[in-house]
Design a protein around this motif. Sequence first.
Motif, PDB file in Angstrom:
ATOM      1  N   ARG A  60       0.849  -1.210   0.000  1.00 44.84           N
ATOM      2  CA  ARG A  60       0.000   0.000   0.000  1.00 44.84           C
ATOM      3  C   ARG A  60       0.880   1.254   0.000  1.00 44.84           C
ATOM      4  O   ARG A  60       0.592   2.240  -0.685  1.00 44.84           O
ATOM      5  CB  ARG A  60      -0.905  -0.026   1.242  1.00 44.84           C
ATOM      6  CG  ARG A  60      -2.185   0.779   1.085  1.00 44.84           C
ATOM      7  CD  ARG A  60      -2.947   0.908   2.392  1.00 44.84           C
ATOM      8  NE  ARG A  60      -3.322  -0.321   3.042  1.00 44.84           N
ATOM      9  CZ  ARG A  60      -4.382  -1.062   2.722  1.00 44.84           C
ATOM     10  NH1 ARG A  60      -5.186  -0.678   1.759  1.00 44.84           N
ATOM     11  NH2 ARG A  60      -4.651  -2.174   3.386  1.00 44.84           N
ATOM     12  N   PRO A  71      -0.850   6.370   2.066  1.00 45.80           N
ATOM     13  CA  PRO A  71      -1.293   4.959   2.023  1.00 45.80           C
ATOM     14  C   PRO A  71      -2.739   4.769   2.470  1.00 45.80           C
ATOM     15  O   PRO A  71      -3.433   3.876   1.965  1.00 45.80           O
ATOM     16  CB  PRO A  71      -0.342   4.252   2.994  1.00 45.80           C
ATOM     17  CG  PRO A  71       0.859   5.120   3.068  1.00 45.80           C
ATOM     18  CD  PRO A  71       0.411   6.529   2.803  1.00 45.80           C
ATOM     19  N   ALA A 222      -6.455  -1.468  -7.501  1.00 45.41           N
ATOM     20  CA  ALA A 222      -6.616  -0.563  -6.362  1.00 45.41           C
ATOM     21  C   ALA A 222      -7.477   0.615  -6.775  1.00 45.41           C
ATOM     22  O   ALA A 222      -7.606   0.939  -7.969  1.00 45.41           O
ATOM     23  CB  ALA A 222      -5.264  -0.076  -5.859  1.00 45.41           C
ATOM     24  N   GLU A 241     -10.279  -3.317   4.431  1.00 47.45           N
ATOM     25  CA  GLU A 241     -10.228  -2.122   3.567  1.00 47.45           C
ATOM     26  C   GLU A 241     -11.276  -1.089   4.006  1.00 47.45           C
ATOM     27  O   GLU A 241     -12.093  -0.632   3.220  1.00 47.45           O
ATOM     28  CB  GLU A 241     -10.393  -2.494   2.083  1.00 47.45           C
ATOM     29  CG  GLU A 241      -9.358  -3.474   1.552  1.00 47.45           C
ATOM     30  CD  GLU A 241      -7.917  -2.971   1.665  1.00 47.45           C
ATOM     31  OE1 GLU A 241      -7.211  -3.416   2.594  1.00 47.45           O
ATOM     32  OE2 GLU A 241      -7.516  -2.132   0.856  1.00 47.45           O
TER      33      GLU A 241
END
Length: 392
Positions: A60, A71, A222, A241
């Motif tokens: 990340r 991040p 992503a 997440e």
Amino acid sequence: MENSENIIQAESIYLDNAATTKPSDTVTKAVSLCMAECYGNPSSLHKLGLQAQSRIDQARKIIANSLGTDPECILFTSGATESNNLAIRGSAGTYGRRKKHIITSAVEHASVRNTINKLEEQGYTITRIFPDQNGHFQAQDFVNAVTDQTFLISMMLTENETGRILPVGSVFRKIKKKYPGIITHCDAVQAYMKIPVKINALQADMLSISSHKIHGVKGVGALYVRKGIRLEPILTGGSQEKSIRPGTESVPLICGFGQAVADMQDSIETRLHNAASNREYLLQLLADMQDISINSDTDPAGESSPYILNFSVKNIRSEIMLHYLESKGIYVSSGSACSKGAKSGVLSAYRIPDRVADCAIRVSFSEHTTERELLALTEAIRKGQESLIHTK
Ligand code: PMP
């Protein structure tokens, strides 16, 4: 299982890198090492869980750093199709409750185009911006489309069929200056790690990327989401997440994604330069041939990714030429790989007639592409023109 040597000829020439790329050796190693050693569930509280979580955090960080952001703003998904769905449907679920207008370009990838089409069926109003007669998008056309109902603008950076670069930074900056409440989303799949992509320069609130286009593995992508942007999750489940994308993270694939970015982020300029000279070389070779028309933008006034060149071979349908080239060990595409040869409407948005679009071939380079391969491609097309024209 079939032996891979039966599938891929020894001397294969892979020129379909916009469809997908071959995972690099460093990625393959990172993924298999992670599978062997780091199999804990990142949500587990014991050592193996923490180890897995730390691999995700590492990846990340690398990806956030490459985009010039934090991040915390990077959410891992199963790929850019999901990132695009989450960005569009997720923002419709929050910002689109009261306001019902979306602006987009007429050349988006199916994962944006069809998601927006679905919202249109549900009652949203969509404005699709077309390029001008020269095939260039004018930033002001997007800004002029804003109404008091607009909550989202979604546009891609590098268009995946012809490689045209859309003026995303210019559009988003103008929109944010005049209408700061409108959410900006960019599908940057074909641009990421190929041209510089920085969140602040683009003024994107959300940005989608995919691992398998940059020598990572398929099945991971992503979504960058600016702090403060609220998205309604499209999946319900656990708290992974930030609960926006629940489900146990694919640690090995995420790890490989991070590795791919780490491998590529310092060589964007060098690779860009090589791709530009490959594109120039192929254009020169094609200029010496009969019955070829170029569908990509070669006008110096336009901006294009040097990684993609789209052209048509007169009177030979795309699939026929594609399979002929395949028989010679050369792999290209007939358009967007995701549409499996079906017409996407992208070429017609550039006013390319159907009879020309039906014969379109998309060649897409990687850093491994050589002039020798491009010469072999054009020689094979020339032979194909001689032998196929009678079978059309
Ligand atoms: N957007 C663009 C511009 C693409 O080229 C692709 C892949 N063809 C996608 C989105 C979808 O990415 P994924 O394969 O990771 O779902």
